[in-house]
Design a protein around this motif. Structure first.
Motif, mmCIF file in Angstrom:
data_model
loop_
_atom_site.group_PDB
_atom_site.id
_atom_site.type_symbol
_atom_site.label_atom_id
_atom_site.label_comp_id
_atom_site.label_asym_id
_atom_site.label_seq_id
_atom_site.Cartn_x
_atom_site.Cartn_y
_atom_site.Cartn_z
ATOM 1 N N ASP A 124 0.854 -1.177 0.000
ATOM 2 C CA ASP A 124 0.000 0.000 0.000
ATOM 3 C C ASP A 124 0.892 1.229 0.000
ATOM 4 O O ASP A 124 1.961 1.231 0.607
ATOM 5 N N GLU A 125 0.470 2.288 -0.659
ATOM 6 C CA GLU A 125 1.289 3.500 -0.696
ATOM 7 C C GLU A 125 1.390 4.154 0.673
ATOM 8 O O GLU A 125 2.393 4.753 1.006
ATOM 9 N N ASN A 126 0.344 4.052 1.481
ATOM 10 C CA ASN A 126 0.337 4.626 2.827
ATOM 11 C C ASN A 126 0.566 3.540 3.865
ATOM 12 O O ASN A 126 -0.125 3.464 4.869
ATOM 13 N N GLU A 178 -0.313 0.987 9.234
ATOM 14 C CA GLU A 178 0.224 0.205 10.340
ATOM 15 C C GLU A 178 -0.207 0.795 11.682
ATOM 16 O O GLU A 178 -0.571 0.077 12.605
ATOM 17 N N ILE A 179 -0.215 2.114 11.784
ATOM 18 C CA ILE A 179 -0.619 2.787 13.012
ATOM 19 C C ILE A 179 -2.104 2.560 13.293
ATOM 20 O O ILE A 179 -2.519 2.384 14.437
ATOM 21 N N GLU A 180 -2.926 2.529 12.247
ATOM 22 C CA GLU A 180 -4.374 2.371 12.392
ATOM 23 C C GLU A 180 -4.813 0.909 12.481
ATOM 24 O O GLU A 180 -6.004 0.617 12.444
ATOM 25 N N ARG A 231 -8.586 -1.908 12.756
ATOM 26 C CA ARG A 231 -8.868 -3.015 11.842
ATOM 27 C C ARG A 231 -9.070 -4.314 12.620
ATOM 28 O O ARG A 231 -9.957 -5.108 12.309
ATOM 29 N N ILE A 232 -8.275 -4.536 13.643
ATOM 30 C CA ILE A 232 -8.419 -5.739 14.468
ATOM 31 C C ILE A 232 -9.791 -5.747 15.141
ATOM 32 O O ILE A 232 -10.469 -6.779 15.189
#
Length: 144
Positions: free
Chosen positions: A36-38, A43-45, A49-50
């Motif tokens: 992913d470009e970002n 990763e921080i967000e 998602r979990i």
């Protein structure tokens, strides 16, 4: 003709340098697509998602299957979808990725035709909201 150790050493170094130059050239031509470009922001967000994946697992909110007769990916939702997005992700070529808006029928079904997709490994990522809860599901598909 007899070679002394100095000539052998020089020839070995030249062959070694040639091999290294060839390897560097091959490595520089390799195309590396990031997931992913970002990537770092995502990763921080990831904790959000979990939580969304946990909601989906606990509710059993989605069923994903391939229907070869219809040449489609069948998505079956248990709840009324407020809004959502389907991301068809091709790990081997980011240029083939597709994003599709979720538009289910009254039975909570959505069919996505895979006729235009190349056969092989795909990852389907679905995020949606229903009844003020956020959900996320990710599954690997092998498109025929």
């Amino acid at each position: 003709m007899r070679m002394n150790w100095g000539n052998k050493l020089l020839i070995s170094l030249i062959v070694f340098a040639g091999i290294m130059a060839t390897m560097v050239t091959i490595a520089m031509r390799e195309n590396i697509d990031l997931v992913d470009e970002n990537y770092y922001q995502k990763e921080i967000e990831y904790q959000d998602r979990i939580d969304q994946m946990t909601n989906n697992f606990e509710a059993g909110a989605l069923e994903i299957r391939l229907d070869r007769e219809l040449s489609s990916i069948v998505l079956k939702f248990n709840d009324k979808i407020e809004h959502g997005l389907v991301h068809l992700f091709r790990p081997s070529n980011a240029g083939e990725d597709q994003k599709i808006q979720l538009l289910t029928d009254e039975n909570g079904l959505q069919l996505i035709s895979y006729k235009g997709l190349k056969s092989g490994l795909w990852r389907i990522k679905i995020e949606w909201s229903a009844e003020s809860d956020e959900y996320y599901s990710e599954q690997v598909l092998n498109i025929p």
